[in-house]
Design a protein around this motif. Structure first.
Motif, PDB file in Angstrom:
ATOM      1  N   HIS A  61       0.825  -1.215   0.000  1.00  0.00           N
ATOM      2  CA  HIS A  61       0.000   0.000   0.000  1.00  0.00           C
ATOM      3  C   HIS A  61       0.859   1.266   0.000  1.00  0.00           C
ATOM      4  O   HIS A  61       0.325   2.365   0.007  1.00  0.00           O
ATOM      5  N   MET A  62       2.177   1.091   0.010  1.00  0.00           N
ATOM      6  CA  MET A  62       3.085   2.243   0.076  1.00  0.00           C
ATOM      7  C   MET A  62       4.223   2.047  -0.915  1.00  0.00           C
ATOM      8  O   MET A  62       5.386   2.171  -0.577  1.00  0.00           O
ATOM      9  N   GLN A  63       3.903   1.748  -2.156  1.00  0.00           N
ATOM     10  CA  GLN A  63       4.961   1.458  -3.118  1.00  0.00           C
ATOM     11  C   GLN A  63       4.965   2.417  -4.295  1.00  0.00           C
ATOM     12  O   GLN A  63       5.204   2.033  -5.432  1.00  0.00           O
ATOM     13  N   ASN A  64       4.733   3.667  -3.981  1.00  0.00           N
ATOM     14  CA  ASN A  64       4.810   4.709  -4.988  1.00  0.00           C
ATOM     15  C   ASN A  64       5.105   6.018  -4.260  1.00  0.00           C
ATOM     16  O   ASN A  64       4.854   6.129  -3.055  1.00  0.00           O
ATOM     17  N   SER A  65       5.645   6.999  -4.970  1.00  0.00           N
ATOM     18  CA  SER A  65       5.896   8.286  -4.323  1.00  0.00           C
ATOM     19  C   SER A  65       4.549   8.891  -3.909  1.00  0.00           C
ATOM     20  O   SER A  65       3.531   8.605  -4.549  1.00  0.00           O
ATOM     21  N   PRO A  66       4.489   9.620  -2.827  1.00  0.00           N
ATOM     22  CA  PRO A  66       5.596  10.089  -2.002  1.00  0.00           C
ATOM     23  C   PRO A  66       5.890   9.183  -0.790  1.00  0.00           C
ATOM     24  O   PRO A  66       6.527   9.627   0.162  1.00  0.00           O
ATOM     25  N   ALA A  67       5.480   7.945  -0.832  1.00  0.00           N
ATOM     26  CA  ALA A  67       5.687   7.026   0.297  1.00  0.00           C
ATOM     27  C   ALA A  67       7.075   6.395   0.213  1.00  0.00           C
ATOM     28  O   ALA A  67       7.230   5.173   0.165  1.00  0.00           O
ATOM     29  N   TRP A  68       8.103   7.251   0.184  1.00  0.00           N
ATOM     30  CA  TRP A  68       9.472   6.765  -0.002  1.00  0.00           C
ATOM     31  C   TRP A  68       9.882   5.768   1.075  1.00  0.00           C
ATOM     32  O   TRP A  68      10.570   4.792   0.785  1.00  0.00           O
ATOM     33  N   GLU A  69       9.471   6.022   2.298  1.00  0.00           N
ATOM     34  CA  GLU A  69       9.837   5.118   3.391  1.00  0.00           C
ATOM     35  C   GLU A  69       9.253   3.728   3.156  1.00  0.00           C
ATOM     36  O   GLU A  69       9.929   2.725   3.373  1.00  0.00           O
ATOM     37  N   GLY A  70       8.007   3.672   2.714  1.00  0.00           N
ATOM     38  CA  GLY A  70       7.375   2.387   2.414  1.00  0.00           C
ATOM     39  C   GLY A  70       8.078   1.665   1.285  1.00  0.00           C
ATOM     40  O   GLY A  70       8.244   0.445   1.310  1.00  0.00           O
ATOM     41  N   MET A  71       8.510   2.428   0.292  1.00  0.00           N
ATOM     42  CA  MET A  71       9.234   1.827  -0.831  1.00  0.00           C
ATOM     43  C   MET A  71      10.583   1.278  -0.368  1.00  0.00           C
ATOM     44  O   MET A  71      10.998   0.198  -0.781  1.00  0.00           O
ATOM     45  N   TYR A  72      11.257   2.025   0.501  1.00  0.00           N
ATOM     46  CA  TYR A  72      12.535   1.566   1.047  1.00  0.00           C
ATOM     47  C   TYR A  72      12.323   0.300   1.871  1.00  0.00           C
ATOM     48  O   TYR A  72      13.060  -0.687   1.726  1.00  0.00           O
TER      49      TYR A  72
END
Length: 198
Positions: free
Chosen positions: A70-81
């Motif tokens: 649910h957090m794999q696109n900007s601006p959820a950079w932390e989720g992507m990391y």
């Protein structure tokens, strides 16, 4: 004997990091280290980045993956990391490197890997883990220390940015997936491309 009760992020984080090793090699079991702790983690209603990190430390990769999706696109950079970190822990090293590459210029990644060679250093770390897993070459103790440094830095970043209070509506942290991720997810749902390819 009843399992201990944890009512704060810090107490649960301290318990997990003193009871279990920081993640380096993929677990042989798909189950969390403690199902009771999985429940305790979810019950805290933390920001999803912090909840997913606790799930990773508990070996509950399915719960962590659910949140990261649910957090794999900007601006959820932390989720992507964290998604990249999760793939590193699973042993999906190329996918981990790709996610790290997607966030290499972000403040959260720089907080953990800083310097002008941050991405190269992170990828070298992943390759050292892969070498230990596949060739039995390297020091598990050294890799655990590096994993500790990375996870602690990411936790520190997320705590400072999101706090450790309750977040009753986690959907506030969700982002719309990119078109690429929508296509991959669609293929996964119909079974055409295999399991966990994003």
């Amino acid at each position: 004997m009843a399992p201990p009760t944890f009512t704060t992020f810090d107490s649960l984080y301290a318990h997990l990091t003193t009871t279990y090793s920081y993640p380096v090699l993929a677990s042989q079991s798909p189950n969390p280290y403690s199902k009771a702790l999985s429940h305790s983690i979810a019950s805290l209603s933390l920001h999803p980045t912090l909840e997913s990190l606790l799930h990773i430390l508990n070996g509950d990769l399915s719960s962590a993956h659910f949140l990261c999706r649910h957090m794999q696109n900007s601006p959820a950079w932390e989720g992507m990391y964290i998604h990249g970190l999760l793939h590193r822990v699973e042993g999906d090293y190329r996918n981990a490197e790709a996610w790290y590459g997607n966030v290499a210029e972000t403040e959260c990644f720089q907080h953990a890997w800083g310097g002008e060679h941050g991405l190269e250093d992170a990828k070298a770390f992943i390759r050292r883990i892969e070498r230990l897993r596949k060739e039995k070459v390297g020091s598990l103790k050294e890799l655990e220390a590096e994993s500790k440094r990375e996870v602690d830095a990411l936790v520190d970043w997320c705590k400072r940015k999101f706090g450790t209070g309750k977040m009753e509506d986690a959907s506030q942290a969700w982002v719309e997936p990119s078109e690429e991720h929508r296509k991959i997810a669609s293929k996964m749902l119909v079974g055409g491309e295999g399991w966990r390819q994003f």
